[in-house]
Every structure is written in structure tokens, then in C-alpha cells.
Write a protein that holds these residues in place. Structure first.
Motif, PDB file in Angstrom:
ATOM      1  N   LYS A 124      33.980  38.056  38.679  1.00 47.88           N
ATOM      2  CA  LYS A 124      34.687  39.332  38.881  1.00 47.88           C
ATOM      3  C   LYS A 124      33.810  40.552  38.591  1.00 47.88           C
ATOM      4  O   LYS A 124      33.928  41.583  39.242  1.00 47.88           O
ATOM      5  N   GLY A 184      41.500  44.750  44.828  1.00 49.00           N
ATOM      6  CA  GLY A 184      42.741  44.048  44.546  1.00 49.00           C
ATOM      7  C   GLY A 184      43.271  43.174  45.669  1.00 49.00           C
ATOM      8  O   GLY A 184      44.339  42.582  45.546  1.00 49.00           O
ATOM      9  N   ASP A 203      38.992  40.353  47.702  1.00 52.27           N
ATOM     10  CA  ASP A 203      38.469  40.652  46.357  1.00 52.27           C
ATOM     11  C   ASP A 203      38.625  39.409  45.471  1.00 52.27           C
ATOM     12  O   ASP A 203      37.673  38.990  44.793  1.00 52.27           O
ATOM     13  N   ASP A 204      39.802  38.794  45.504  1.00 49.78           N
ATOM     14  CA  ASP A 204      40.059  37.584  44.695  1.00 49.78           C
ATOM     15  C   ASP A 204      39.072  36.471  45.041  1.00 49.78           C
ATOM     16  O   ASP A 204      38.529  35.802  44.159  1.00 49.78           O
ATOM     17  N   SER A 263      35.540  37.325  43.913  1.00 49.21           N
ATOM     18  CA  SER A 263      35.495  37.283  42.446  1.00 49.21           C
ATOM     19  C   SER A 263      35.463  35.854  41.931  1.00 49.21           C
ATOM     20  O   SER A 263      34.746  35.533  40.984  1.00 49.21           O
ATOM     21  N   ARG A 264      36.254  34.980  42.557  1.00 49.23           N
ATOM     22  CA  ARG A 264      36.282  33.563  42.143  1.00 49.23           C
ATOM     23  C   ARG A 264      34.942  32.893  42.404  1.00 49.23           C
ATOM     24  O   ARG A 264      34.449  32.097  41.605  1.00 49.23           O
ATOM     25  N   ARG A 288      33.827  47.397  45.661  1.00 51.00           N
ATOM     26  CA  ARG A 288      35.266  47.535  45.961  1.00 51.00           C
ATOM     27  C   ARG A 288      35.577  48.911  46.555  1.00 51.00           C
ATOM     28  O   ARG A 288      35.110  49.922  46.052  1.00 51.00           O
ATOM     29  N   THR A 313      43.131  40.002  48.714  1.00 49.45           N
ATOM     30  CA  THR A 313      42.804  38.568  48.722  1.00 49.45           C
ATOM     31  C   THR A 313      41.296  38.379  48.836  1.00 49.45           C
ATOM     32  O   THR A 313      40.727  37.490  48.207  1.00 49.45           O
TER      33      THR A 313
END
Length: 228
Positions: free
Chosen positions: A126, A113, A117-118, A121-122, A133, A115
Motif C-alpha cells: 500500500k 480508493g 488501487d486495492d 496495493s495488494r 493515486r 478496486t
């Protein structure tokens, strides 16, 4: 003045074995207060209640790795930045990766969850099984150091601090990662205190104390900080 800081965020603020609150944030606020002629007392305040404590007057200011953003600016006043925050990649010292894109097909560790990870994922999707994780950065770095991962992505302060504990790791800065900044928070409208803190911070930047404190905690040259 009562300073709130959540002392669970190495290397910014954490409790030493003797229960003293230490860290980059602590050294910075002490230096700023000295320059500004302010007497301070640092209180370990849980992150979940830190802004409420500022609002109701239990705290006069907060220094706790708080990112300056427009949403928070609607409710609080911030000093000029005292730390440049961005995502940072940790890899094995023999890795040739220079950017996030170079990690395609590699096992990447992130905090769930976050930044990091974001961003992973982008870039890679994802549900990509290569993105692993975890609950905290120390766990991610430990997994990387023990060869369970090829790379880790996370907040630069924490990643740099943890990676230097393992000689077989190094960090890689991706120039495309956006910069964010941490600021000291005061109650909205407390201009007198804000002005004193900004003057103290300007002195700390000018006389080399900021660069010394940065080097002490991150073993790196301090980046130039914007004046606004």
C-alpha cells in the motif's frame, strides 16, 4: 417507466453537449425496452440518491453501472448481466507487460480508493511509492499519455474508452483479475418488470444488438455474458 441513471460516468452514461443523456447504458436500455415493448424516460439521477429514488417510487428501474453483488441483492432485484466488468491495465503501446506482476518497479496510476488501487496495493504494498493515486480515471490516463506514468489500472469500460482516445496507448487484460457484472436494478419483488427486462435483454443478446452496442462504445468484441 422512469429510468434512473447517473450521467457522470463516461462511457456508460453522460450528458452530450446538447444535454442529452447518452452512453452504453443508455443504448442498452433503449434496445431492451424496445424489445420488451416498454416506454421509458431516462432521468439523470445523482448516484448518491439513486437507490432511495427507486425505493420511494420516483424511479421504476436503475441502469447506472451497478455491480451485481450479494449485499445489494438483499435489498434489490437485478436482471441478468448486461456488461462484464473487470479491472484493465493501460500501458504505452511499446510496453511488453502482459499482467499486473509485470508492472513491478513501474509507476502505476490508480484512482484513489478504487478496486485498481486495492489490486496494486495488494500486489506491491500500500505504501509503495510507485503507486500514484489520482481523483479520476481521465486524469490517470492523461498522466499516462504524457509519460508521467508507465501504466494505469481501472474499470475496463472507462479505461478502454479513454485509452482509445490516445493512439500511443494500449490495454492489457490480466486473466487473474476477477470478473464482475453490471445488472439493471428494480425494486425488490417487482417480478413483472424484471421478467420483461430479462426477456428484452435476452433478445438484444440473441439478435446481435448487444455486440453492436458494445463495439460502438469500446471498439472491441463483446464478451459472452452469463444467462444468470
Amino acid at each position: 417507466l422512469v429510468v434512473g441513471s447517473s450521467a457522470t460516468y463516461r462511457p456508460f452514461a453522460y450528458e452530450s453537449p446538447s444535454k442529452e443523456i447518452v452512453g452504453y447504458d443508455v443504448d442498452m436500455i433503449k434496445a431492451i425496452a424496445q424489445k420488451a415493448g416498454l416506454k421509458i424516460k431516462i432521468v439523470n439521477t445523482p448516484w448518491t440518491g439513486i437507490f432511495a429514488a427507486l425505493n420511494n417510487g420516483d424511479l421504476d428501474l436503475v441502469i447506472s453501472g451497478v455491480t451485481i453483488n450479494d449485499k445489494r441483492k438483499q435489498s434489490y432485484d437485478f436482471t441478468t448481466p448486461y456488461f462484464e466488468a473487470r479491472q484493465l491495465i493501460a500501458v504505452h503501446s511499446n510496453s511488453t507487460a502482459k499482467s499486473l506482476k509485470d508492472l513491478a518497479g513501474k509507476k502505476i496510476g490508480v484512482v484513489n480508493g478504487s478496486t485498481g488501487d486495492d489490486m496494486a496495493s495488494r500486489e506491491f504494498g500500500k505504501t509503495n511509492p510507485d503507486i500514484r493515486r489520482f481523483e479520476s480515471t481521465p486524469v490517470v490516463i492523461s498522466e499516462l499519455a504524457n509519460n508521467g506514468l508507465d501504466a494505469a489500472i481501472g474499470d475496463n469500460g472507462v479505461i478502454a474508452f479513454r485509452a482509445q482516445e490516445h493512439k500511443q496507448l494500449k490495454t492489457v487484460s490480466d486473466a487473474s483479475f476477477p470478473k464482475e457484472y453490471f445488472g439493471i436494478v428494480v425494486k425488490q419483488g417487482n417480478k413483472a418488470l424484471l421478467d420483461k427486462l430479462n426477456a428484452g435483454l435476452a433478445s438484444v443478446k440473441a439478435d446481435g444488438s448487444y455486440a453492436q452496442i458494445y463495439k460502438k462504445w469500446f471498439q472491441a468484441e463483446a464478451p459472452a455474458l452469463p444467462a444468470q
